[in-house]
Design an enzyme around this catalytic site. Structure first.
Site, mmCIF file in Angstrom:
data_model
loop_
_atom_site.group_PDB
_atom_site.id
_atom_site.type_symbol
_atom_site.label_atom_id
_atom_site.label_comp_id
_atom_site.label_asym_id
_atom_site.label_seq_id
_atom_site.Cartn_x
_atom_site.Cartn_y
_atom_site.Cartn_z
ATOM 1 N N SER A 148 -1.430 8.661 -3.966
ATOM 2 C CA SER A 148 -0.918 9.828 -4.683
ATOM 3 C C SER A 148 -2.039 10.475 -5.480
ATOM 4 C CB SER A 148 0.204 9.394 -5.631
ATOM 5 O OG SER A 148 0.527 10.419 -6.557
ATOM 6 N N TYR A 161 2.379 3.946 -12.569
ATOM 7 C CA TYR A 161 2.421 4.461 -11.194
ATOM 8 C C TYR A 161 1.035 4.947 -10.784
ATOM 9 C CZ TYR A 161 4.025 7.267 -7.210
ATOM 10 O OH TYR A 161 4.213 7.807 -5.953
#
Length: 275
Positions: A148, A161
């Site tokens: 990501s 995350y």
């Protein structure tokens, strides 16, 4: 369109969204697919839809925070199809209860960090551990990490995350380096906003407009925009690509931070024409 005939692919997080589309596309290209998901019903749903489309598929479910689940997924693949050629580490923590706690670092507890890191990076590492010997026995394989943009940038939220996705990119580099001479390739996709049904339902028009302003493309991604590069990297057409980090994010991580503001100001001054 590259053929994956004869290959066996494991896709985690395949019960919905991006992972589900990856599983379908790899099956369409001829791979025998192992659908892995956290819940029995979501795993079974993807399995049923792939089988209805004529694909060869099995499913397995389990919480990747449990360190025994990665080995069970690989064992299921070998039991069903005899080998493993492709591993797509797509699963990540996305439940609202965890994400709402993944916010301000000074306020976060150890349990939140532990949950995110177990699912997002420890489980992929254990899946690599379990799958790589089978890939070597099959004369090689391809591992794709779904990372990501948050793994490359700081942000106001989701620090656990983001840290896990940065670690996932580095895991791919280490796998590529340690096992390349034995035929194992490992690459990462840096993914941005993807309009899965759940994201579309949860994204307000104002927020979508904000994200659109920072894309270099005139649109945001659909799951197909992620699945296609995965299918390519999984195929023999990408046999000389390893240790790569490919941005599949509409240019979100490629430009200077004030890009969208400059575009807006310039358009307002009549310097840039925006359709």
């Amino acid at each position: 369109m590259q053929s994956l005939n004869g290959k066996v692919a494991i896709i985690t997080g395949a019960g919905s969204g991006i992972g589900q589309r990856i599983a379908h596309l790899l099956a369409e290209r001829g791979a025998k697919v192992v659908v892995a998901a956290s819940r029995r019903e979501s795993a079974a749903g993807t399995e049923a839809s792939i089988r209805a489309a004529g694909g060869e598929v099995v499913s397995v479910f389990g919480d990747l925070a449990d360190a025994s689940v990665p080995q069970a997924i690989v064992d299921a693949a070998v039991a069903a199809f005899g080998k493993v050629d492709i591993l797509v580490n797509n699963a990540a923590v996305t439940d609202a209860a965890t994400l709402v706690k993944d916010a301000n670092i000074a306020d976060m507890d150890g349990a939140t960090w532990e949950r995110v890191l177990k699912v997002n990076i420890i489980a992929p590492a254990l899946l690599c551990k379990a799958a790589i010997p089978h890939m070597i026995a099959a004369d090689g394989g391809s591992i794709v990490m779904i990372a990501s943009g948050r793994g490359l940038q700081g942000d106001l939220g989701l620090p656990a995350y983001g840290a896990s996705k940065a670690a996932l990119i580095n895991l791919a580099l280490n796998v590529a380096t340690q096992y390349g001479k034995q035929g194992i390739r490992a690459n990462s996709l840096v993914v941005g906003m993807v309009m899965t049904p759940s994201v579309a339902a949860a994204t307000e028009p104002e927020m979508l407009e904000l994200f659109m302003g920072h894309h270099l493309t005139p649109y945001v991604a659909t799951p197909d925009d992620i699945a296609e590069p995965v299918a390519f990297l999984a195929s023999d057409a990408a046999r000389f690509i390893t240790g790569a980090t490919l941005a599949v994010d509409g240019g979100m991580t490629s430009h200077a931070a004030p890009f969208a503001d400059v575009m807006r100001i310039s358009a307002g001054a009549g310097m840039i024409k925006q359709d």
